[in-house]
Design an enzyme around this catalytic site. Structure first.
Site, PDB file in Angstrom:
ATOM      1  N   ASP A  40       0.729  -1.386  -0.112  1.00 41.82           N
ATOM      2  CA  ASP A  40      -0.055   0.008   0.041  1.00 41.82           C
ATOM      3  C   ASP A  40       0.721   0.957  -0.491  1.00 41.82           C
ATOM      4  O   ASP A  40       1.043   1.944  -1.240  1.00 41.82           O
ATOM      5  CB  ASP A  40      -0.992   0.097   1.396  1.00 41.82           C
ATOM      6  CG  ASP A  40      -1.660   1.403   1.439  1.00 41.82           C
ATOM      7  OD1 ASP A  40      -2.639   1.431   0.917  1.00 41.82           O
ATOM      8  OD2 ASP A  40      -1.372   1.830   2.627  1.00 41.82           O
ATOM      9  N   GLU A 112      -2.489  -5.040  -4.229  1.00 39.56           N
ATOM     10  CA  GLU A 112      -1.112  -4.254  -2.468  1.00 39.56           C
ATOM     11  C   GLU A 112      -0.306  -5.315  -2.685  1.00 39.56           C
ATOM     12  O   GLU A 112       1.172  -5.143  -2.224  1.00 39.56           O
ATOM     13  CB  GLU A 112      -1.318  -3.883  -1.839  1.00 39.56           C
ATOM     14  CG  GLU A 112      -2.327  -2.781  -2.190  1.00 39.56           C
ATOM     15  CD  GLU A 112      -2.853  -1.405  -0.749  1.00 39.56           C
ATOM     16  OE1 GLU A 112      -3.901  -1.035  -1.448  1.00 39.56           O
ATOM     17  OE2 GLU A 112      -3.567  -1.985  -0.581  1.00 39.56           O
TER      18      GLU A 112
END
Lengths: 220, 220
Positions: A40, A112
């Site tokens: 992320d 992610e």
């Protein structure tokens, strides 16, 4: 599982990393949650830098909104579908039965996780090139001015939706000479104890910046 | 302005970048807002990777909470004070008079802008080394278990504060054999239309993860 069955445009040296990235937490204790945490932040950095370079005239509020659109869950899930991640996911039996392989949250998290797996496998530059490749089509059509609604409109709509009072704007100060003026505008909303200040070269810009700062304070 | 008067442990090659990083938006149109946008994401990446490496056993929820503490505005403002940024800031006259040089938001933004200025001046590795140096003392005393309150407690306190109903937890599924079980627990709150699932090797862990996922959905 092999990375060749995916459309990710990257071949893993360490296949255990790929496997981990595609293992949802429902599959057991060795899952992709830690990789997702790291991925992320890597994605946020890549996109921020790309926007910073693509739009030398873009204001911070504009860049932030574009980035938020690009990294929102539904966008990441769409990209995961384009990369055909769904069928390679490792899910617990409950999630598998209930359609988890096509759920936005699971796909976005896996994407992610895959980003940090590539980073750990090949380093930052290869990871950046691969990831920006996934976003290429979306980055190519970006336009500073056609992104979402302006900050004042979004703030007003949000406050109306939650039945809070409307924002009040007040010019605090006008500094500088005729054609180099900086306006400081206060924005007051019931939800915040203190007014928030925005700055701009016109009153309108300063109001937008103040509304933008209030949206940020409210985590919107 | 010269970087030598700051305690930032870095000497700029391009002094214009330093000047821009320390220019608050109240000072005029050439200000640090774009640099702050980029710096925020660079800092997030550095801290996430450092925590990922420091705590190989840390769960995603724990790492996220520690990161949130480290990059919160008040922490960044404290670091900016340690680096003596305040007296070198370039502020508009109104902000200067009203004590802007010691305001948390202005200091934190300038610190983030300084991070990307160093990145643009010297590249990622020098930037990482410098920035993690600023955080060294804070990183050295981190402990996975003494960080803030657990997710269930925080969720309950938040819902009580806004007078919303308390969360309900329900075991959805227990998968796997005796000592390798994975619990799936649902958490329902009035504010979300759908229950949120958490997974863990014990029921308690799964409840914490579910509460954590709800806090995330609520942007808390």
């Amino acid at each position: 599982m092999s990375s060749e069955s995916l459309n990710i445009d990257y071949i893993f040296k360490n296949h255990a990393l790929l496997k981990l990235a595609l293992s949802h937490c429902s599959s057991g204790q060795d899952n992709n949650e830690r990789l997702e945490f790291l991925g992320d932040s890597i994605l946020g950095f890549f996109i921020a830098e790309e926007l910073y370079r693509l739009f030398p005239e873009g204001r911070e509020g504009q860049l932030s909104r574009i980035r938020a659109d690009l990294v929102q869950r539904s966008t990441l899930a769409d990209i995961a579908r384009e990369l055909a991640l769904g069928s390679s996911l490792n899910l617990g039996s409950g999630e598998l039965k209930s359609g988890g392989a096509d759920r936005d949250s699971i796909l976005a998290d896996a994407l992610e996780a895959l980003i940090s797996a590539i980073y750990l496998d090949a380093g930052l530059e290869t990871c950046r090139k691969t990831v920006l490749g996934w976003f290429e089509g979306r980055l190519a059509i970006l336009d500073l001015d056609t992104q979402t609604k302006d900050a004042k409109t979004r703030l007003q709509e949000h406050l109306q939706a939650i039945k809070s009072g409307l924002p009040e704007y007040e010019v605090l100060e006008v500094a500088g000479k005729d054609h180099q003026q900086t306006f400081a505008v206060l924005c007051r909303v019931e939800l915040l104890p203190e007014p928030v200040t925005g700055y701009g070269s016109t009153r309108r810009d300063a109001e937008q910046e103040a509304a933008d700062a209030v949206l940020k304070e409210l985590s919107l």
